[in-house]
Design an enzyme around this catalytic site. Structure first.
Site, PDB file in Angstrom:
ATOM      1  NE  ARG A  42     116.842  18.512  46.628  1.00 36.55           N
ATOM      2  CZ  ARG A  42     118.075  18.549  47.067  1.00 36.55           C
ATOM      3  NH1 ARG A  42     118.488  19.576  47.777  1.00 36.55           N
ATOM      4  NH2 ARG A  42     118.912  17.571  46.808  1.00 36.55           N
ATOM      5  N   GLY A  73     122.545  13.832  42.417  1.00 45.99           N
ATOM      6  CA  GLY A  73     122.640  15.247  42.046  1.00 45.99           C
ATOM      7  C   GLY A  73     123.395  15.523  40.759  1.00 45.99           C
ATOM      8  CE  LYS A 126     137.316  10.716  47.107  1.00 45.93           C
ATOM      9  NZ  LYS A 126     137.132  11.173  48.486  1.00 45.93           N
TER      10      LYS A 126
HETATM   11  P1  AMP Z   1     130.239  11.894  42.921  1.00 44.46           P
HETATM   12  O1  AMP Z   1     129.873  12.958  43.920  1.00 44.46           O
HETATM   13  O2  AMP Z   1     131.144  10.858  43.443  1.00 44.46           O
HETATM   14  O3  AMP Z   1     129.055  11.358  42.161  1.00 44.46           O
HETATM   15  O4  AMP Z   1     131.143  12.655  41.862  1.00 44.46           O
HETATM   16  C1  AMP Z   1     130.714  13.705  41.062  1.00 44.46           C
HETATM   17  C2  AMP Z   1     131.928  14.511  40.702  1.00 44.46           C
HETATM   18  O5  AMP Z   1     132.862  13.683  40.050  1.00 44.46           O
HETATM   19  C3  AMP Z   1     131.646  15.659  39.763  1.00 44.46           C
HETATM   20  O6  AMP Z   1     131.811  16.856  40.457  1.00 44.46           O
HETATM   21  C4  AMP Z   1     132.696  15.493  38.675  1.00 44.46           C
HETATM   22  O7  AMP Z   1     133.349  16.693  38.342  1.00 44.46           O
HETATM   23  C5  AMP Z   1     133.674  14.532  39.305  1.00 44.46           C
HETATM   24  N1  AMP Z   1     134.473  13.815  38.304  1.00 44.46           N
HETATM   25  C6  AMP Z   1     134.046  13.081  37.277  1.00 44.46           C
HETATM   26  N2  AMP Z   1     135.079  12.653  36.545  1.00 44.46           N
HETATM   27  C7  AMP Z   1     136.203  13.129  37.116  1.00 44.46           C
HETATM   28  C8  AMP Z   1     137.579  13.050  36.809  1.00 44.46           C
HETATM   29  N3  AMP Z   1     138.013  12.368  35.751  1.00 44.46           N
HETATM   30  N4  AMP Z   1     138.447  13.683  37.617  1.00 44.46           N
HETATM   31  C9  AMP Z   1     138.011  14.368  38.678  1.00 44.46           C
HETATM   32  N5  AMP Z   1     136.711  14.481  39.036  1.00 44.46           N
HETATM   33  C10 AMP Z   1     135.819  13.873  38.259  1.00 44.46           C
END
Ligand code: AMP
Length: 416
Positions: free
Chosen positions: A34, A373, A217
């Protein structure tokens, strides 16, 4: 006004940057991306013969002084990168004298803006449900204006180069712009690049357009998924949300992350994709683990037939091929969110397959935008940052921009 046309000679510029860099427990910077991102703008001002007042937030101090989030800790790094001494103003709202005494070529870094609740403009210590909340909000908005006016009084012109906070209508990102006339406020070079990259994806779409949304999610990405549905040819939904879709369609997902209250939302997305003729690509197989750690025992199984003791952690081999096929030949690509728990080395294959397919398509002429990120961390982890067209510094700001929302930080300057 645009920054390239502005001559900063003899002028004081107050620049909102995003120096919200990660620090380790000793206050050392662990990733200076950054700071590096803001350098072209900062150097332009200095090279023209202007002086700089740099302001930023760091972390979430919630309107209170918290020295763990003091920008004083990073002044040395800013100084090192700019190649000039950096003075530090320990109170951002009382920096008038320090700013006034700045000579051409000098730099003043202000303390964390968020030590003042006025920066974010949210009333403190009162809940939304409280009958006095509206009154408190009104009072806070008035003191936010005053705070912004104080910051504005330090300088002749204002630059916003903090894309990461451009989706916030804060004192330093938007309100302050009211205190400068048209000719004295502008976007920084990083902001200009970010806005252009989003524009490339939204208004200048070359087809096929493949978007890849991953992460944990579906609920946090629903706005952007719905918006993209009107634009993309291929939509890959991966990562943790895979299992909400599998469950919604009657599958068994074991201990996988799954939003049981969002099953209808998942079915709705499937129906909409069909209605709009979007090729929706969901994981069909996965690498599942018997524990949430890198060394857990793993199996490859169907994403909708996960044994009760297992959880889906990454895309399986068949899925990886499907993802690569939907990316191959694309001319516009957007990637946000990993395809698995990429933080664990044994669960990076899905994200890596995506990154590799994007790199290949980019080499063949696609415009690829990576943002948020975690997908940026992924690309960096794989050492592939130079194989994509553009890596955005924005998380929430990028998603809101792609959702089609006008970013307050941009609107405050461009008047849109
Ligand atoms: P987000 O902040 O929603 O973009 O999610 C990013 C996070 O999703 C990362 O820390 C990943 O470890 C997590 N992630 C991706 N796939 C999975 C999964 N199958 N189970 C649990 N966490 C996940």
């Amino acid at each position: 006004m645009t920054i390239d046309k502005f001559n900063f000679a003899g002028k004081k510029a107050i620049v909102r940057v995003d120096f919200n860099v990660p620090l380790d427990e000793n206050g050392k910077i662990t990733d200076d991306t950054r700071i590096r991102g803001a350098l072209p703008t900062l150097k332009k001002v200095l090279n023209d013969g202007g002086s700089l007042i740099i302001m930023s937030h760091m972390g979430k101090p919630k309107g209170k002084v918290n020295m763990k989030m003091s920008l004083g800790q990073i002044a040395y790094a800013v100084s090192e990168k700019l190649g000039v001494a950096v003075k530090f103003a320990p109170d951002c709202a009382k920096a008038g004298d320090a700013a006034a005494s700045l000579m051409a070529g000098e730099v003043l870094l202000l303390e964390n803006l968020r030590f003042y609740p006025e920066e974010e403009g949210k009333p403190v210590g009162i809940e939304k449900e409280d009958p006095a909340y509206d009154e408190a909000k009104k009072a806070m908005k008035a003191s936010q204006k005053q705070f912004a006016k104080t910051l504005a009084s330090y300088a002749d012109c204002y630059i916003n180069d903090a894309f990461g906070t451009a989706h916030r209508k804060h004192a330093s990102t938007a309100v302050i712009a009211d205190y400068f006339d048209e000719g004295n406020k502008m976007l920084g070079l990083l902001m200009e690049q970010e806005v252009k990259a989003v524009d490339n994806v939204l208004s200048n779409i070359k087809r096929p357009f493949t978007a890849i949304m991953g992460g944990s999610k579906v609920s946090t990405k629903i706005g952007i998924i719905e918006n993209l549905m009107d634009k993309v040819d291929n939509l890959i939904l991966c990562g943790g949300m895979t299992y909400t879709f599998a469950k919604a369609q009657g599958g068994e997902v074991g201990k996988s992350i799954c939003e049981y209250d969002k099953l209808d939302m998942a079915l709705d997305i499937i129906a909409k994709a069909e209605e709009k003729g979007v090729n929706l690509v969901l994981g069909t197989d996965c690498v599942a683990a018997d524990d949430f750690n890198n060394n857990a025992n793993t199996i490859v199984c169907a994403a909708n037939e996960i044994p009760v003791e297992y959880e889906g952690m990454d895309a399986g081999p068949e899925t990886r091929e499907k993802f690569a096929a939907a990316i191959a030949g694309a001319k516009t690509i957007l990637w946000n969110g990993p395809a698995g728990v990429f933080e664990f080395d044994n669960f990076t294959a899905g994200s890596k397959a995506i990154a590799e397919a994007i790199a290949k398509a980019t080499e063949e002429g696609a415009f690829s935008l990576i943002g948020g990120g975690d997908s940026v961390a992924c690309i960096n982890k794989f050492g592939m940052a130079d194989k994509v067209s553009y890596i955005s510094t924005g998380g929430g700001a990028l998603l809101e921009a792609i959702e089609g929302k006008v970013l307050p930080g941009v609107a405050a300057i461009k008047g849109e």
